[in-house]
Design a protein around this motif. Structure first.
Motif, PDB file in Angstrom:
ATOM      1  N   VAL A  25     -46.668  31.250  -4.452  1.00 15.19           N
ATOM      2  CA  VAL A  25     -46.814  31.794  -2.684  1.00 15.19           C
ATOM      3  C   VAL A  25     -46.785  32.752  -1.506  1.00 15.19           C
ATOM      4  O   VAL A  25     -47.528  33.065  -1.505  1.00 15.19           O
ATOM      5  CB  VAL A  25     -47.829  30.331  -2.343  1.00 15.19           C
ATOM      6  N   GLU A  26     -45.117  32.359  -1.303  1.00 14.31           N
ATOM      7  CA  GLU A  26     -45.220  32.727  -0.441  1.00 14.31           C
ATOM      8  C   GLU A  26     -45.153  34.375  -0.941  1.00 14.31           C
ATOM      9  O   GLU A  26     -45.169  35.624  -0.008  1.00 14.31           O
ATOM     10  CB  GLU A  26     -43.751  32.953  -0.232  1.00 14.31           C
ATOM     11  N   ARG A  27     -44.913  34.911  -2.216  1.00 20.27           N
ATOM     12  CA  ARG A  27     -44.741  36.240  -2.591  1.00 20.27           C
ATOM     13  C   ARG A  27     -45.850  36.818  -2.620  1.00 20.27           C
ATOM     14  O   ARG A  27     -46.091  38.050  -2.577  1.00 20.27           O
ATOM     15  CB  ARG A  27     -44.167  36.427  -3.766  1.00 20.27           C
ATOM     16  N   ALA A  28     -46.583  35.783  -3.024  1.00 17.97           N
ATOM     17  CA  ALA A  28     -48.394  36.736  -3.265  1.00 17.97           C
ATOM     18  C   ALA A  28     -48.516  36.858  -1.449  1.00 17.97           C
ATOM     19  O   ALA A  28     -49.763  38.258  -1.184  1.00 17.97           O
ATOM     20  CB  ALA A  28     -49.091  35.541  -3.883  1.00 17.97           C
ATOM     21  N   VAL A  29     -48.431  36.493  -0.956  1.00 21.99           N
ATOM     22  CA  VAL A  29     -48.976  36.908   0.631  1.00 21.99           C
ATOM     23  C   VAL A  29     -48.481  37.408   1.747  1.00 21.99           C
ATOM     24  O   VAL A  29     -48.971  38.026   1.764  1.00 21.99           O
ATOM     25  CB  VAL A  29     -48.673  35.538   1.243  1.00 21.99           C
ATOM     26  N   SER A  30     -46.229  37.602   0.858  1.00 27.28           N
ATOM     27  CA  SER A  30     -45.811  38.299   1.560  1.00 27.28           C
ATOM     28  C   SER A  30     -46.329  39.892   0.884  1.00 27.28           C
ATOM     29  O   SER A  30     -46.429  41.082   2.033  1.00 27.28           O
ATOM     30  CB  SER A  30     -44.747  39.146   1.025  1.00 27.28           C
ATOM     31  N   GLU A  31     -46.791  40.041  -0.491  1.00 30.87           N
ATOM     32  CA  GLU A  31     -47.166  42.180  -0.841  1.00 30.87           C
ATOM     33  C   GLU A  31     -48.714  41.688  -0.454  1.00 30.87           C
ATOM     34  O   GLU A  31     -48.970  42.976  -0.146  1.00 30.87           O
ATOM     35  CB  GLU A  31     -47.207  40.819  -2.901  1.00 30.87           C
ATOM     36  N   ALA A  32     -49.219  41.112  -0.636  1.00 34.04           N
ATOM     37  CA  ALA A  32     -50.451  41.594   0.765  1.00 34.04           C
ATOM     38  C   ALA A  32     -50.638  41.955   2.060  1.00 34.04           C
ATOM     39  O   ALA A  32     -51.003  43.339   1.965  1.00 34.04           O
ATOM     40  CB  ALA A  32     -51.583  40.360   0.594  1.00 34.04           C
ATOM     41  N   LEU A  33     -49.809  41.065   2.352  1.00 33.55           N
ATOM     42  CA  LEU A  33     -49.328  41.718   4.270  1.00 33.55           C
ATOM     43  C   LEU A  33     -48.532  43.014   4.009  1.00 33.55           C
ATOM     44  O   LEU A  33     -48.488  43.524   5.231  1.00 33.55           O
ATOM     45  CB  LEU A  33     -48.890  40.866   5.013  1.00 33.55           C
ATOM     46  N   ALA A  34     -47.899  43.466   2.984  1.00 29.26           N
ATOM     47  CA  ALA A  34     -47.609  44.425   3.259  1.00 29.26           C
ATOM     48  C   ALA A  34     -47.340  46.399   2.847  1.00 29.26           C
ATOM     49  O   ALA A  34     -47.228  46.554   2.855  1.00 29.26           O
ATOM     50  CB  ALA A  34     -45.894  44.420   2.392  1.00 29.26           C
ATOM     51  N   GLY A  35     -49.393  45.470   2.026  1.00 32.66           N
ATOM     52  CA  GLY A  35     -50.025  46.583   1.425  1.00 32.66           C
ATOM     53  C   GLY A  35     -50.086  47.046  -0.110  1.00 32.66           C
ATOM     54  O   GLY A  35     -50.441  47.639  -0.346  1.00 32.66           O
ATOM     55  N   LYS A  36     -48.931  45.833  -0.536  1.00 33.17           N
ATOM     56  CA  LYS A  36     -48.608  46.749  -1.759  1.00 33.17           C
ATOM     57  C   LYS A  36     -49.887  45.448  -2.349  1.00 33.17           C
ATOM     58  O   LYS A  36     -50.488  46.588  -3.799  1.00 33.17           O
ATOM     59  CB  LYS A  36     -47.370  45.155  -2.469  1.00 33.17           C
ATOM     60  N   SER A  37     -50.998  44.941  -2.267  1.00 35.59           N
ATOM     61  CA  SER A  37     -51.485  44.184  -2.576  1.00 35.59           C
ATOM     62  C   SER A  37     -53.267  44.581  -2.246  1.00 35.59           C
ATOM     63  O   SER A  37     -53.369  43.847  -0.761  1.00 35.59           O
ATOM     64  CB  SER A  37     -51.749  43.247  -3.565  1.00 35.59           C
ATOM     65  N   PRO A  38     -54.175  44.948  -1.915  1.00 40.92           N
ATOM     66  CA  PRO A  38     -55.137  44.956  -1.354  1.00 40.92           C
ATOM     67  C   PRO A  38     -56.082  43.348  -0.911  1.00 40.92           C
ATOM     68  O   PRO A  38     -57.016  43.034  -0.108  1.00 40.92           O
ATOM     69  CB  PRO A  38     -56.551  46.086  -1.665  1.00 40.92           C
ATOM     70  N   VAL A  52     -58.572  36.898  -1.576  1.00 37.93           N
ATOM     71  CA  VAL A  52     -59.006  36.390   0.322  1.00 37.93           C
ATOM     72  C   VAL A  52     -58.729  38.407   0.625  1.00 37.93           C
ATOM     73  O   VAL A  52     -57.453  38.670   0.508  1.00 37.93           O
ATOM     74  CB  VAL A  52     -58.556  35.657   1.304  1.00 37.93           C
ATOM     75  N   PRO A  53     -59.385  39.710   1.117  1.00 38.36           N
ATOM     76  CA  PRO A  53     -58.873  40.028   1.775  1.00 38.36           C
ATOM     77  C   PRO A  53     -57.876  40.454   2.523  1.00 38.36           C
ATOM     78  O   PRO A  53     -57.735  39.953   2.945  1.00 38.36           O
ATOM     79  CB  PRO A  53     -59.970  41.112   2.281  1.00 38.36           C
ATOM     80  N   ALA A  54     -57.023  40.846   1.971  1.00 36.52           N
ATOM     81  CA  ALA A  54     -55.422  41.097   2.780  1.00 36.52           C
ATOM     82  C   ALA A  54     -55.289  41.389   3.986  1.00 36.52           C
ATOM     83  O   ALA A  54     -54.948  41.267   5.396  1.00 36.52           O
ATOM     84  CB  ALA A  54     -54.652  42.584   2.477  1.00 36.52           C
ATOM     85  N   ASP A  55     -55.972  42.258   4.999  1.00 37.66           N
ATOM     86  CA  ASP A  55     -56.394  42.677   6.009  1.00 37.66           C
ATOM     87  C   ASP A  55     -57.586  41.593   6.940  1.00 37.66           C
ATOM     88  O   ASP A  55     -57.503  41.636   8.167  1.00 37.66           O
ATOM     89  CB  ASP A  55     -57.249  44.504   5.851  1.00 37.66           C
ATOM     90  N   ARG A  56     -57.887  40.928   5.852  1.00 33.09           N
ATOM     91  CA  ARG A  56     -59.144  39.606   6.978  1.00 33.09           C
ATOM     92  C   ARG A  56     -58.246  38.657   6.906  1.00 33.09           C
ATOM     93  O   ARG A  56     -58.180  37.598   7.725  1.00 33.09           O
ATOM     94  CB  ARG A  56     -60.481  39.265   6.379  1.00 33.09           C
ATOM     95  N   LEU A  57     -56.500  38.899   6.931  1.00 31.18           N
ATOM     96  CA  LEU A  57     -55.941  36.961   6.385  1.00 31.18           C
ATOM     97  C   LEU A  57     -55.417  36.948   8.430  1.00 31.18           C
ATOM     98  O   LEU A  57     -54.987  37.866   8.974  1.00 31.18           O
ATOM     99  CB  LEU A  57     -54.455  36.996   5.787  1.00 31.18           C
ATOM    100  N   ALA A  58     -55.596  35.840   8.681  1.00 29.74           N
ATOM    101  CA  ALA A  58     -55.707  35.359   9.751  1.00 29.74           C
ATOM    102  C   ALA A  58     -53.926  34.869   9.941  1.00 29.74           C
ATOM    103  O   ALA A  58     -53.375  34.876  10.317  1.00 29.74           O
ATOM    104  CB  ALA A  58     -56.647  34.551  10.718  1.00 29.74           C
TER     105      ALA A  58
END
Length: 75
Positions: A25-38, A52-58
């Motif tokens: 889960v942490e790896r998936a979140v890190s990749e989304a926040l780093a811009g590797k995945s939208p 969930v769109p990465a740019d909408r994560l709070a």
């Protein structure tokens, strides 16, 4: 494990029970926040995908691994 996802401009958080490990889960979140995945993509215990769109994560709250409950006894 329980995962809570806060989404910007949404009044409620997304709560799911995931069969994935905390590291996955942490790896998936890190990749989304780093811009590797939208999208942040997680799978719940029933095999359903939550996107969930990465740019909408709070925020993301990763709970502890809960032991399986067996039986009908009171706690």
């Amino acid at each position: 494990m329980e995962v809570k996802i806060g989404v910007q401009h949404a009044p409620r958080e997304i709560v799911l029970e995931s069969g994935q490990t905390a590291e996955e889960v942490e790896r998936a979140v890190s990749e989304a926040l780093a811009g590797k995945s939208p999208l942040l993509s997680l799978v719940d215990e029933h095999g359903r995908k939550v996107l969930v769109p990465a740019d909408r994560l709070a925020y993301i709250e990763i709970g502890e691994q809960a032991p399986r409950k067996v039986g009908f006894g009171a706690l």
